[in-house]
Scaffold this motif. Structure first.
Motif, PDB file in Angstrom:
ATOM      1  N   PHE A 165       0.827  -1.204   0.000  1.00  0.00           N
ATOM      2  CA  PHE A 165       0.000   0.000   0.000  1.00  0.00           C
ATOM      3  C   PHE A 165       0.868   1.264   0.000  1.00  0.00           C
ATOM      4  N   THR A 166       2.148   1.134  -0.273  1.00  0.00           N
ATOM      5  CA  THR A 166       3.085   2.244  -0.123  1.00  0.00           C
ATOM      6  C   THR A 166       2.796   3.386  -1.089  1.00  0.00           C
ATOM      7  N   ASN A 167       2.877   4.588  -0.561  1.00  0.00           N
ATOM      8  CA  ASN A 167       2.887   5.804  -1.346  1.00  0.00           C
ATOM      9  C   ASN A 167       4.220   6.485  -1.054  1.00  0.00           C
ATOM     10  N   LEU A 168       4.427   7.653  -1.605  1.00  0.00           N
ATOM     11  CA  LEU A 168       5.713   8.326  -1.451  1.00  0.00           C
ATOM     12  C   LEU A 168       5.488   9.833  -1.482  1.00  0.00           C
ATOM     13  N   VAL A 169       6.223  10.547  -0.642  1.00  0.00           N
ATOM     14  CA  VAL A 169       6.221  12.012  -0.682  1.00  0.00           C
ATOM     15  C   VAL A 169       7.646  12.485  -0.951  1.00  0.00           C
ATOM     16  N   PRO A 170       7.862  13.273  -2.009  1.00  0.00           N
ATOM     17  CA  PRO A 170       9.176  13.894  -2.208  1.00  0.00           C
ATOM     18  C   PRO A 170       9.265  15.147  -1.318  1.00  0.00           C
ATOM     19  N   LEU A 171      10.008  15.043  -0.230  1.00  0.00           N
ATOM     20  CA  LEU A 171      10.057  16.092   0.790  1.00  0.00           C
ATOM     21  C   LEU A 171      11.215  17.045   0.514  1.00  0.00           C
ATOM     22  N   GLU A 172      10.894  18.322   0.349  1.00  0.00           N
ATOM     23  CA  GLU A 172      11.908  19.324   0.057  1.00  0.00           C
ATOM     24  C   GLU A 172      12.641  19.745   1.328  1.00  0.00           C
ATOM     25  N   VAL A 173      13.954  19.743   1.273  1.00  0.00           N
ATOM     26  CA  VAL A 173      14.815  20.180   2.376  1.00  0.00           C
ATOM     27  C   VAL A 173      15.582  21.414   1.916  1.00  0.00           C
ATOM     28  N   ASP A 174      15.608  22.450   2.747  1.00  0.00           N
ATOM     29  CA  ASP A 174      16.343  23.671   2.423  1.00  0.00           C
ATOM     30  C   ASP A 174      17.240  24.029   3.602  1.00  0.00           C
ATOM     31  N   LEU A 175      18.527  23.835   3.427  1.00  0.00           N
ATOM     32  CA  LEU A 175      19.509  24.106   4.483  1.00  0.00           C
ATOM     33  C   LEU A 175      20.285  25.385   4.203  1.00  0.00           C
ATOM     34  N   GLY A 176      19.717  26.244   3.366  1.00  0.00           N
ATOM     35  CA  GLY A 176      20.438  27.434   2.934  1.00  0.00           C
ATOM     36  C   GLY A 176      20.456  28.565   3.942  1.00  0.00           C
ATOM     37  N   SER A 177      19.568  28.527   4.930  1.00  0.00           N
ATOM     38  CA  SER A 177      19.507  29.615   5.907  1.00  0.00           C
ATOM     39  C   SER A 177      20.325  29.272   7.143  1.00  0.00           C
ATOM     40  N   GLU A 178      20.450  30.254   8.044  1.00  0.00           N
ATOM     41  CA  GLU A 178      21.189  30.052   9.292  1.00  0.00           C
ATOM     42  C   GLU A 178      20.274  29.605  10.419  1.00  0.00           C
ATOM     43  N   THR A 179      19.104  29.113  10.083  1.00  0.00           N
ATOM     44  CA  THR A 179      18.132  28.665  11.083  1.00  0.00           C
ATOM     45  C   THR A 179      18.734  27.565  11.957  1.00  0.00           C
ATOM     46  N   GLY A 180      18.386  27.594  13.250  1.00  0.00           N
ATOM     47  CA  GLY A 180      18.859  26.564  14.164  1.00  0.00           C
ATOM     48  C   GLY A 180      18.173  25.232  13.923  1.00  0.00           C
ATOM     49  N   PHE A 181      18.701  24.189  14.543  1.00  0.00           N
ATOM     50  CA  PHE A 181      18.200  22.842  14.306  1.00  0.00           C
ATOM     51  C   PHE A 181      16.730  22.711  14.687  1.00  0.00           C
ATOM     52  N   GLY A 182      16.338  23.247  15.844  1.00  0.00           N
ATOM     53  CA  GLY A 182      14.959  23.126  16.301  1.00  0.00           C
ATOM     54  C   GLY A 182      13.981  23.769  15.330  1.00  0.00           C
ATOM     55  N   GLN A 183      14.304  24.969  14.866  1.00  0.00           N
ATOM     56  CA  GLN A 183      13.423  25.654  13.929  1.00  0.00           C
ATOM     57  C   GLN A 183      13.383  24.926  12.584  1.00  0.00           C
ATOM     58  N   ARG A 184      14.521  24.393  12.194  1.00  0.00           N
ATOM     59  CA  ARG A 184      14.557  23.652  10.933  1.00  0.00           C
ATOM     60  C   ARG A 184      13.676  22.406  11.008  1.00  0.00           C
ATOM     61  N   ALA A 185      13.672  21.755  12.160  1.00  0.00           N
ATOM     62  CA  ALA A 185      12.810  20.584  12.342  1.00  0.00           C
ATOM     63  C   ALA A 185      11.341  20.973  12.226  1.00  0.00           C
ATOM     64  N   LEU A 186      10.961  22.102  12.815  1.00  0.00           N
ATOM     65  CA  LEU A 186       9.572  22.557  12.715  1.00  0.00           C
ATOM     66  C   LEU A 186       9.203  22.888  11.274  1.00  0.00           C
ATOM     67  N   GLU A 187      10.126  23.489  10.541  1.00  0.00           N
ATOM     68  CA  GLU A 187       9.858  23.813   9.134  1.00  0.00           C
ATOM     69  C   GLU A 187       9.701  22.544   8.293  1.00  0.00           C
ATOM     70  N   LEU A 188      10.555  21.561   8.575  1.00  0.00           N
ATOM     71  CA  LEU A 188      10.451  20.302   7.843  1.00  0.00           C
ATOM     72  C   LEU A 188       9.144  19.591   8.186  1.00  0.00           C
ATOM     73  N   GLN A 189       8.740  19.650   9.438  1.00  0.00           N
ATOM     74  CA  GLN A 189       7.488  19.039   9.864  1.00  0.00           C
ATOM     75  C   GLN A 189       6.297  19.690   9.169  1.00  0.00           C
ATOM     76  N   ALA A 190       6.327  21.020   9.077  1.00  0.00           N
ATOM     77  CA  ALA A 190       5.244  21.731   8.401  1.00  0.00           C
ATOM     78  C   ALA A 190       5.213  21.396   6.913  1.00  0.00           C
ATOM     79  N   ARG A 191       6.376  21.288   6.300  1.00  0.00           N
ATOM     80  CA  ARG A 191       6.439  20.959   4.881  1.00  0.00           C
ATOM     81  C   ARG A 191       5.909  19.547   4.630  1.00  0.00           C
ATOM     82  N   LEU A 192       6.299  18.593   5.479  1.00  0.00           N
ATOM     83  CA  LEU A 192       5.826  17.223   5.318  1.00  0.00           C
ATOM     84  C   LEU A 192       4.311  17.162   5.460  1.00  0.00           C
ATOM     85  N   ARG A 193       3.793  17.843   6.458  1.00  0.00           N
ATOM     86  CA  ARG A 193       2.340  17.850   6.673  1.00  0.00           C
ATOM     87  C   ARG A 193       1.624  18.459   5.468  1.00  0.00           C
TER      88      ARG A 193
END
Length: 709
Positions: A593-621
């Motif tokens: 039943f597998t599907n797939l999401v191509p998840l975009e990662v952007d490490l170009g900013s100086e954002t800290g790890f915690g904020q980057r995790a929240l951004e990735l979580q929002a993008r995945l959702r």
């Protein structure tokens, strides 16, 4: 990961009006009882490659809309090249069609089909006159067989395309509608008391506030009393993948409630208000969808899902980093406390195959799958080394691991699951298990081992094993879920097409050899285990930052990839276990039943790890909201549109957190403790997996070792 397909071109140009008039008239008076060259459409052709009667009729309408235009085109064949794929029309050029008019003819076919028939061809291909005819002496028995033969020749390159036209995107006739579209009407009706049941499709038990609380609690591993009505469920560890599983489990499509509605505010009280408000709409505002669906002959071939198709193509030796199966290999090591009876084990495996139809599936060379009546598995292979010396035993086990871990099962012949047994000195044994992932996702592997151990404990009798009853199989499931998701799929495709120009490729990692130079890819596994205490620390850290454990680990993975990639923006492939529980027994089916999401990662900013995790979580959702258009299709479209030479996404992050141990305790009690295991996927460089094990987490990295410095 799946870079196949062709560039798309814009619709433009025109064609003489007399052709449009003939095409329009033919669509009105087409005879639906004949194939392009007059071959009768027999009754058994209604269950075809595509499963549902409605889909067959659509293909017939497409063919008949063009068929009578004999002065311009000859024979016509309408196809879908994969499950859920767009309509492909293959047309033989007639004697009156000049080469300079090929492009205009194809464009006009698309326009007229949409305007007059309500059908939107994704691809129109012109072939030479007579090219669609069957080889001498090989005339197919019916229309279904004819389509399959044309599709096989089309995929294999045997059909030479004189001209190919690819439409830009989905088109719908003016005024068309579909059940399940997003509603914008105001909510009306009377208040519903908290806890009142909400109806569900498929005869599933009515949903209540408390049953929702219990389901969420079970998913995140806490007591129901720990979840308050106003709690942020992310704090309890509810990630996007588990939320999707809950929404699929609750089956609220009859209320037009989707993943996006629940993801917007992950609070139990807000969710229940969504349910109660929506079910109180005035009559007529909700179309609803019936629990049943099109009748499907499950013995007939059906199309592959997009993910299955990618796996199937990747098995071929002519693919870069191909020539390997997408498969899972695992060993169980037993001792005198858990002896295994070879005869009983073989009988239990056969019972398991009789229970789960996809363990009897074969994969045909036209890109379809067909369930066989009887298993093609040759039986249990037993190596008796009980009298062998230590060196001979070690050599045998090492050779078996090397051979089986990289094995391509004979899926063409219907062997998709295999069990072998090595009997060792001192009443020890090793059980070797191969599963081709064409027929099983992570949950299905759990089901396989659970059912096999229970059948074995019941003396090889599935009827005495206390297993849940099964209804229809995977072919019927595919037909029904496609019917339910059709409107959402079109909206999702529009979303992804709008994003294509700005999507990056995969991470540009340093490599020591060109991928195309590796003739036989071999994966090597590395792993690290977090025990229950370390997992608890990680969960607390995730809660403090408002993120989930899978997102925290995916962010760490992305940071490491980014440190080596020459580009800070790239895509991660994130598998989803997208099983819609249309009926209660679906949660016990074995299939992919597998599907797939191509998840975009952007490490170009100086954002800290915690904020980057929240951004990735929002993008995945956000991306999961549009998962009805599968990630494989997005990546195909991306490959078609690419002009910068960016590599396709070749790294994967898989989270099975919340799904329990891959192999349960009862399985290990029956067959021995869980030992060495490996998974591999064609055309993938690196696959990072997170699975639960004994209350902790097992972090796994499977990589093509030869690729990297």
């Amino acid at each position: 990961m799946y870079p196949f397909g062709y560039p798309r071109t814009n619709l433009s140009g025109a064609f003489p009006g007399d052709f449009r008039a003939v095409l329009k008239e033919s669509s009105r008076r087409a005879n639906v009882n004949r194939m392009p060259d007059g071959l009768p459409l027999e009754k058994d052709a209604t269950e075809t490659l595509h499963g549902s009667r409605s889909d067959v009729l659509e293909l017939e309408r497409a063919e008949n809309a063009v068929r009578t235009c004999t002065e311009t085109v000859g024979a016509v064949c309408a196809l879908r090249t994969h499950h859920g794929g767009g309509l492909t029309l293959l047309l033989e050029t007639g004697p009156g069609l000049r080469e300079r008019d090929w492009a205009a003819c194809a464009r006009d076919v698309v326009r007229t089909m949409v305007a007059e028939c309500g059908l939107a061809p994704e691809t129109v291909g012109l072939v030479r006159g007579g090219a669609l005819a069957a080889p001498a002496g090989g005339e197919p028995a019916n229309a279904s067989a004819r389509r399959r033969e044309v599709l096989r020749r089309y995929r294999s390159g045997e059909l030479e395309l004189l001209h190919r036209h690819d439409a830009v995107g989905p088109a719908r006739p003016s005024g068309s509608s579909s059940a399940g579209t997003t509603d914008t009407a105001d909510i009306a009706g009377h208040p519903v008391p908290a806890g009142s049941p909400a109806a569900r499709s498929g005869g599933l038990p009515a949903l209540t506030l408390e049953s929702m609380r219990e389901d969420v609690a079970r998913s995140v591993g806490v007591a129901p009393s720990a979840i308050g009505d106003e709690d942020d469920l992310v704090y309890h560890g509810l990630d996007s993948i588990r939320l999707m599983q809950l929404v699929n489990q609750w089956q609220l499509d009859a209320l037009s409630l989707k993943f996006a509605d629940f993801a917007e505010r992950p609070v139990l009280a807000a969710w229940w208000k969504l349910v109660t408000d929506r079910r109180e709409r005035p009559a007529g505002e909700e179309a609803g969808r019936p629990a049943d669906g099109p009748a499907v002959d499950e013995s007939e071939p059906v199309a592959l899902t997009p993910v299955q198709h990618a796996y199937w193509i990747g098995r071929r030796d002519d693919q870069v980093l191909g020539g390997v199966a997408c498969h899972f290999y695992v060993e169980f090591d037993g001792d005198p406390r858990a002896p295994v009876d070879p005869g009983l084990l073989e009988g239990s495996v056969r019972e398991l195959m009789r229970r789960h139809a996809m363990l009897r599936a074969r994969f045909l060379n036209d890109g379809t799958q067909q369930v066989l009546e009887d298993p093609a598995w040759p039986g249990l292979t037993v190596h008796d080394l009980r009298g062998a010396g230590e060196a001979e035993v070690e050599r045998h086990l090492a050779e078996e691991r090397e051979r089986l871990a990289h094995r391509r099962l004979d899926v063409d012949g219907g062997v998709v699951f295999d069990v072998r047994l090595s009997l060792l000195p001192e009443d020890r044994h090793r059980m070797h298990v191969n599963v081709d992932l064409l027929v099983a996702d992570v949950l299905s592997i759990q089901i396989l081992f659970r059912d096999l151990s229970r059948i074995y404990r019941a003396g090889g009798d599935a009827d005495r094993a206390g297993l849940p009853e099964l209804g229809y199989g995977f072919p019927t499931y595919l037909a029904r879920v496609e019917e339910r998701r059709s409107a959402d799929r079109e909206r999702a495709r529009e979303h992804w097409h709008a994003r294509l120009p700005d999507l990056p490729g995969g991470p540009q990692l340093p490599i020591s050899v060109e991928p195309s130079s590796i003739a036989a890819p071999r994966f090597r596994r590395r792993d690290h285990r977090l025990d229950t205490r370390e997992r608890a620390v990680l969960e607390e850290l995730a809660r403090r930052h408002g993120a989930t454990v899978p997102v925290l680990l995916a962010t760490a993975y992305a940071e490491v990839l980014g440190a080596w990639s020459t580009e800070p923006r790239f895509l991660l492939n994130v598998p989803l276990f997208d099983r819609s529980v249309l009926d209660p027994h679906v949660e016990h089916l074995v299939a992919d039943f597998t599907n797939l999401v191509p998840l975009e990662v952007d490490l170009g900013s100086e954002t800290g790890f915690g904020q980057r995790a929240l951004e990735l979580q929002a993008r995945l959702r956000s991306d999961m909201v549009h998962s009805e258009y599968t990630g494989v299709e997005v990546l195909r479209d991306l490959a078609r549109s690419r002009t910068d030479g960016a590599p396709p996404p070749s790294v994967v992050f898989t989270s099975a957190v919340g799904m329990g141990d891959l192999v349960g305790q009862e399985t290990q009690e029956a067959f021995g403790r869980l030992g060495w295991m490996l998974s591999q996927t064609p055309q993938v460089w690196l696959d990072h997996q997170v699975i639960e094990q004994d209350g902790g987490l097992l972090l796994v990295w499977d990589a093509v070792e030869e690729l990297f410095p």
